[in-house]
Design a protein around this motif. Structure first.
Motif, PDB file in Angstrom:
ATOM      1  N   GLY A 278       3.977   0.229 -10.991  1.00 30.55           N
ATOM      2  CA  GLY A 278       5.211   0.656 -11.640  1.00 30.55           C
ATOM      3  C   GLY A 278       6.384  -0.213 -11.228  1.00 30.55           C
ATOM      4  O   GLY A 278       6.206  -1.252 -10.574  1.00 30.55           O
ATOM      5  N   PRO A 279       7.603   0.195 -11.567  1.00 32.21           N
ATOM      6  CA  PRO A 279       8.809  -0.594 -11.245  1.00 32.21           C
ATOM      7  C   PRO A 279       8.974  -0.881  -9.756  1.00 32.21           C
ATOM      8  O   PRO A 279       9.432  -1.960  -9.383  1.00 32.21           O
ATOM      9  CB  PRO A 279       9.951   0.296 -11.754  1.00 32.21           C
ATOM     10  CG  PRO A 279       9.328   1.149 -12.805  1.00 32.21           C
ATOM     11  CD  PRO A 279       7.922   1.389 -12.361  1.00 32.21           C
ATOM     12  N   GLY A 280       8.605   0.077  -8.912  1.00 30.70           N
ATOM     13  CA  GLY A 280       8.727  -0.128  -7.471  1.00 30.70           C
ATOM     14  C   GLY A 280       7.868  -1.274  -6.978  1.00 30.70           C
ATOM     15  O   GLY A 280       8.315  -2.116  -6.190  1.00 30.70           O
TER      16      GLY A 280
ATOM     17  N   THR B 293      -6.841  -3.602 -12.880  1.00 35.64           N
ATOM     18  CA  THR B 293      -5.584  -3.578 -13.630  1.00 35.64           C
ATOM     19  C   THR B 293      -4.408  -3.899 -12.725  1.00 35.64           C
ATOM     20  O   THR B 293      -3.557  -4.736 -13.051  1.00 35.64           O
ATOM     21  CB  THR B 293      -5.370  -2.195 -14.281  1.00 35.64           C
ATOM     22  OG1 THR B 293      -6.435  -1.932 -15.197  1.00 35.64           O
ATOM     23  CG2 THR B 293      -4.044  -2.138 -15.025  1.00 35.64           C
ATOM     24  N   VAL B 294      -4.364  -3.237 -11.566  1.00 35.20           N
ATOM     25  CA  VAL B 294      -3.258  -3.450 -10.626  1.00 35.20           C
ATOM     26  C   VAL B 294      -3.274  -4.875 -10.077  1.00 35.20           C
ATOM     27  O   VAL B 294      -2.220  -5.532  -9.984  1.00 35.20           O
ATOM     28  CB  VAL B 294      -3.338  -2.433  -9.469  1.00 35.20           C
ATOM     29  CG1 VAL B 294      -2.316  -2.769  -8.380  1.00 35.20           C
ATOM     30  CG2 VAL B 294      -3.098  -1.019  -9.984  1.00 35.20           C
ATOM     31  N   MET B 295      -4.434  -5.380  -9.721  1.00 31.48           N
ATOM     32  CA  MET B 295      -4.521  -6.718  -9.139  1.00 31.48           C
ATOM     33  C   MET B 295      -4.133  -7.803 -10.146  1.00 31.48           C
ATOM     34  O   MET B 295      -3.365  -8.719  -9.815  1.00 31.48           O
ATOM     35  CB  MET B 295      -5.932  -6.963  -8.602  1.00 31.48           C
ATOM     36  CG  MET B 295      -6.251  -6.168  -7.348  1.00 31.48           C
ATOM     37  SD  MET B 295      -7.921  -6.467  -6.719  1.00 31.48           S
ATOM     38  CE  MET B 295      -7.837  -8.209  -6.322  1.00 31.48           C
TER      39      MET B 295
ATOM     40  N   ILE C 125       0.833  -1.205   0.000  1.00 34.34           N
ATOM     41  CA  ILE C 125       0.000   0.000   0.000  1.00 34.34           C
ATOM     42  C   ILE C 125       0.869   1.257   0.000  1.00 34.34           C
ATOM     43  O   ILE C 125       0.582   2.241  -0.690  1.00 34.34           O
ATOM     44  CB  ILE C 125      -0.953   0.004   1.208  1.00 34.34           C
ATOM     45  CG1 ILE C 125      -1.984  -1.123   1.054  1.00 34.34           C
ATOM     46  CG2 ILE C 125      -1.675   1.350   1.352  1.00 34.34           C
ATOM     47  CD1 ILE C 125      -2.769  -1.419   2.320  1.00 34.34           C
ATOM     48  N   THR C 126       1.948   1.220   0.779  1.00 34.18           N
ATOM     49  CA  THR C 126       2.842   2.378   0.850  1.00 34.18           C
ATOM     50  C   THR C 126       3.494   2.653  -0.501  1.00 34.18           C
ATOM     51  O   THR C 126       3.578   3.800  -0.945  1.00 34.18           O
ATOM     52  CB  THR C 126       3.925   2.151   1.916  1.00 34.18           C
ATOM     53  OG1 THR C 126       3.309   1.852   3.167  1.00 34.18           O
ATOM     54  CG2 THR C 126       4.793   3.390   2.071  1.00 34.18           C
ATOM     55  N   ILE C 127       3.946   1.596  -1.166  1.00 30.26           N
ATOM     56  CA  ILE C 127       4.612   1.760  -2.462  1.00 30.26           C
ATOM     57  C   ILE C 127       3.609   2.134  -3.549  1.00 30.26           C
ATOM     58  O   ILE C 127       3.911   2.933  -4.448  1.00 30.26           O
ATOM     59  CB  ILE C 127       5.386   0.477  -2.812  1.00 30.26           C
ATOM     60  CG1 ILE C 127       6.569   0.327  -1.850  1.00 30.26           C
ATOM     61  CG2 ILE C 127       5.881   0.503  -4.248  1.00 30.26           C
ATOM     62  CD1 ILE C 127       7.105  -1.055  -1.721  1.00 30.26           C
ATOM     63  N   LEU C 128       2.399   1.589  -3.478  1.00 36.61           N
ATOM     64  CA  LEU C 128       1.349   1.963  -4.429  1.00 36.61           C
ATOM     65  C   LEU C 128       0.996   3.448  -4.319  1.00 36.61           C
ATOM     66  O   LEU C 128       0.722   4.111  -5.311  1.00 36.61           O
ATOM     67  CB  LEU C 128       0.092   1.126  -4.172  1.00 36.61           C
ATOM     68  CG  LEU C 128       0.094  -0.297  -4.733  1.00 36.61           C
ATOM     69  CD1 LEU C 128      -0.982  -1.133  -4.053  1.00 36.61           C
ATOM     70  CD2 LEU C 128      -0.133  -0.281  -6.236  1.00 36.61           C
ATOM     71  N   ASN C 129       0.983   3.957  -3.073  1.00 32.93           N
ATOM     72  CA  ASN C 129       0.670   5.367  -2.805  1.00 32.93           C
ATOM     73  C   ASN C 129      -0.625   5.803  -3.510  1.00 32.93           C
ATOM     74  O   ASN C 129      -0.616   6.705  -4.372  1.00 32.93           O
ATOM     75  CB  ASN C 129       1.840   6.259  -3.245  1.00 32.93           C
ATOM     76  CG  ASN C 129       1.781   7.638  -2.602  1.00 32.93           C
ATOM     77  OD1 ASN C 129       0.835   7.968  -1.874  1.00 32.93           O
ATOM     78  ND2 ASN C 129       2.781   8.460  -2.868  1.00 32.93           N
TER      79      ASN C 129
END
Length: 215
Positions: free
Chosen positions: A132-134, A55-57, A20-24
């Motif tokens: 993204g890459p992160g 899309t993200v999932m 969640i933190t990296i998704l921001n």
């Protein structure tokens, strides 16, 4: 295999908070609002939040179950992924600590493209602003650290929890950006940057230690 509820709950929280933190999603919500040339309606935010979440999932599940096979094809070890992933996250955290939206997740050109697109839910909101890459690096590292079926199941659950947070955040984007304002968004970004930086440091240290051992 003994099932330790406390340990597994701790692992689930670790995975969920990290993702969640990296998704921001709050930063993604701000971009979504600013990218709209006209006022977003309730129906618009609902559609964007649903499509971006799916899309993200889906991209996350593909990464979890097929990512290692791709890296093995090129002879890349999990330890190497951990080091480069940690560096990517470290760069993200430095930008976030300065109150900026990290350019390692997406570029300025991609943010500008969002203004020109009629439907921004999948590209660029879903990919690459959220996924993204992160996030790819983090998912690969978490998968490499998952040693059994329970760990992989917890990682899948963490993706689902993250997807729910994305959906709720984007769905209420107008309200959140209005309440938080510019200052609030920057404060939230800096707090998330601290967490991302701590995760990055762990990844880099563990990765270097693992690479150093065979030498």
């Amino acid at each position: 295999m003994e099932f330790n509820y406390f340990v597994h709950l701790q692992t689930l929280l670790h995975y969920s908070v990290g993702l969640i933190t990296i998704l921001n999603p709050i930063a993604a919500a701000a971009i979504m609002i600013s990218s709209s040339p006209s006022a977003l309606t309730k129906e618009d935010t609902e559609e964007i939040s649903q499509k971006a979440t799916w899309t993200v999932m889906i991209a996350s599940f593909v990464t979890i179950f097929l990512g290692n096979a791709i890296f093995e094809l090129f002879g890349i070890t999990p330890s190497s992924v951990m080091v480069i992933g940690g560096i990517v996250l470290l760069l993200m955290s430095i930008n976030m600590l300065q109150g900026k939206i990290p350019e390692t997740s997406h570029s300025l050109e991609e943010s500008k493209e969002a203004i020109l697109k009629e439907n921004i839910s999948i590209i660029p909101i879903g990919i690459p602003i959220l996924f993204g890459p992160g996030l790819i690096s983090t998912l690969m590292i978490f998968k490499a650290k998952s040693v059994n079926f329970i760990d992989i199941s917890l990682l899948v659950m963490a993706v689902v929890i993250s997807g729910l947070i994305i959906y709720l955040t984007l769905k209420n984007a107008i309200f959140l950006t209005r309440v938080l304002g510019v200052v609030g968004l920057k404060i939230m970004t800096r707090i998330m940057g601290l967490v991302v930086g701590a995760i990055a440091a762990q990844f880099i240290v563990f990765g270097i230690k693992a690479l150093w051992q065979p030498l």
